[in-house]
Design a protein around this motif. Structure first.
Motif, mmCIF file in Angstrom:
data_model
loop_
_atom_site.group_PDB
_atom_site.id
_atom_site.type_symbol
_atom_site.label_atom_id
_atom_site.label_comp_id
_atom_site.label_asym_id
_atom_site.label_seq_id
_atom_site.Cartn_x
_atom_site.Cartn_y
_atom_site.Cartn_z
ATOM 1 N N PHE A 124 3.514 0.322 -9.692
ATOM 2 C CA PHE A 124 3.851 0.121 -8.717
ATOM 3 C C PHE A 124 3.950 -1.507 -9.220
ATOM 4 O O PHE A 124 5.497 -2.567 -8.096
ATOM 5 N N CYS A 125 3.379 -2.520 -10.152
ATOM 6 C CA CYS A 125 4.553 -3.300 -10.526
ATOM 7 C C CYS A 125 5.747 -2.956 -10.967
ATOM 8 O O CYS A 125 6.955 -4.282 -10.015
ATOM 9 N N ASP A 126 6.996 -2.317 -11.615
ATOM 10 C CA ASP A 126 7.804 -2.142 -11.219
ATOM 11 C C ASP A 126 8.533 -2.049 -10.567
ATOM 12 O O ASP A 126 10.044 -2.323 -9.945
ATOM 13 N N ARG A 127 7.949 -1.296 -8.984
ATOM 14 C CA ARG A 127 8.493 -1.255 -7.947
ATOM 15 C C ARG A 127 8.818 -2.280 -7.440
ATOM 16 O O ARG A 127 9.645 -3.002 -6.541
ATOM 17 N N VAL A 128 7.919 -3.125 -7.219
ATOM 18 C CA VAL A 128 7.738 -4.237 -6.372
ATOM 19 C C VAL A 128 8.247 -5.751 -7.675
ATOM 20 O O VAL A 128 8.222 -6.987 -6.444
ATOM 21 N N ARG A 154 -6.898 -6.030 -12.205
ATOM 22 C CA ARG A 154 -7.812 -5.868 -10.617
ATOM 23 C C ARG A 154 -7.078 -5.779 -9.863
ATOM 24 O O ARG A 154 -7.688 -5.163 -8.310
ATOM 25 N N HIS A 155 -5.870 -5.935 -9.790
ATOM 26 C CA HIS A 155 -5.014 -5.814 -8.216
ATOM 27 C C HIS A 155 -5.170 -4.437 -7.485
ATOM 28 O O HIS A 155 -5.581 -4.518 -6.430
ATOM 29 N N ALA A 156 -5.079 -3.587 -8.307
ATOM 30 C CA ALA A 156 -4.459 -2.114 -7.701
ATOM 31 C C ALA A 156 -6.412 -2.218 -7.350
ATOM 32 O O ALA A 156 -6.155 -1.285 -6.152
ATOM 33 N N GLY A 157 -7.137 -1.698 -7.840
ATOM 34 C CA GLY A 157 -8.252 -1.378 -6.934
ATOM 35 C C GLY A 157 -8.727 -2.645 -5.748
ATOM 36 O O GLY A 157 -9.187 -2.251 -5.007
ATOM 37 N N ALA A 158 -8.553 -4.334 -6.211
ATOM 38 C CA ALA A 158 -9.048 -4.910 -4.671
ATOM 39 C C ALA A 158 -7.631 -4.723 -3.667
ATOM 40 O O ALA A 158 -8.115 -3.777 -2.927
ATOM 41 N N ALA A 172 0.769 -1.249 -0.547
ATOM 42 C CA ALA A 172 -0.083 0.728 -0.088
ATOM 43 C C ALA A 172 1.015 1.391 -0.037
ATOM 44 O O ALA A 172 0.287 2.210 -0.932
ATOM 45 N N MET A 173 1.541 1.264 0.818
ATOM 46 C CA MET A 173 2.915 2.311 0.454
ATOM 47 C C MET A 173 3.247 2.551 -0.108
ATOM 48 O O MET A 173 3.678 3.790 -0.939
ATOM 49 N N ILE A 174 4.040 1.179 -0.673
ATOM 50 C CA ILE A 174 4.894 2.227 -2.706
ATOM 51 C C ILE A 174 3.160 1.978 -3.234
ATOM 52 O O ILE A 174 3.757 2.916 -4.619
ATOM 53 N N TYR A 175 2.260 1.535 -3.484
ATOM 54 C CA TYR A 175 1.132 1.782 -4.320
ATOM 55 C C TYR A 175 1.457 3.728 -4.345
ATOM 56 O O TYR A 175 0.742 4.044 -5.379
ATOM 57 N N GLN A 176 0.841 3.978 -3.233
ATOM 58 C CA GLN A 176 0.796 5.598 -2.973
ATOM 59 C C GLN A 176 1.816 6.296 -3.861
ATOM 60 O O GLN A 176 1.588 7.147 -3.778
ATOM 61 N N GLU A 177 2.955 5.719 -3.043
ATOM 62 C CA GLU A 177 4.233 6.735 -3.453
ATOM 63 C C GLU A 177 4.595 6.957 -4.950
ATOM 64 O O GLU A 177 4.868 7.548 -5.954
ATOM 65 N N VAL A 178 4.017 6.234 -5.701
ATOM 66 C CA VAL A 178 3.902 5.590 -7.244
ATOM 67 C C VAL A 178 2.480 6.976 -7.832
ATOM 68 O O VAL A 178 2.217 6.598 -8.728
ATOM 69 N N GLY A 179 1.885 7.560 -7.004
ATOM 70 C CA GLY A 179 0.754 7.970 -7.915
ATOM 71 C C GLY A 179 -0.344 6.993 -7.571
ATOM 72 O O GLY A 179 -1.042 7.659 -8.726
#
Length: 94
Positions: free
Chosen positions: A35-39, A77-81, A22-29
């Protein structure tokens, strides 16, 4: 989910878990490709579901748990879920 998240955090030395994601998702706006690239996940739906996963502490931050827990292999579906489930459990506040 809170207990599962706490276990991920504890046993990965805070490298993995829903709150890390969740933190990473918020950091990448909230940009899912970023997000996928970061993880360390591919954007596309891989033919071999676990081929892209690294099951050790050398994996990128937030790499685990995999996205299969929310939307199966339908990556879009991942991001919204992720956001909805974390908010519902209050995990994005921890």
């Amino acid at each position: 989910m809170r207990t599962i998240n706490q276990l991920w955090l504890k046993y990965s030395d805070s490298r993995f878990g829903f709150t890390v994601q969740a933190m990473i998702y918020q950091e990448v706006g909230e940009d899912y490709p970023s997000f996928c690239d970061r993880v360390g996940w591919s954007i596309h739906n891989p033919n071999t579901p676990n081929a892209e996963l690294t099951f050790n502490l050398k994996a990128p931050l937030g790499h685990l748990p995999s996205r299969r827990w929310v939307g199966g292999y339908n990556w879009w579906r991942h991001a919204g879920a992720l956001t909805a489930k974390l908010s519902a459990c209050g995990l994005n506040e921890s």
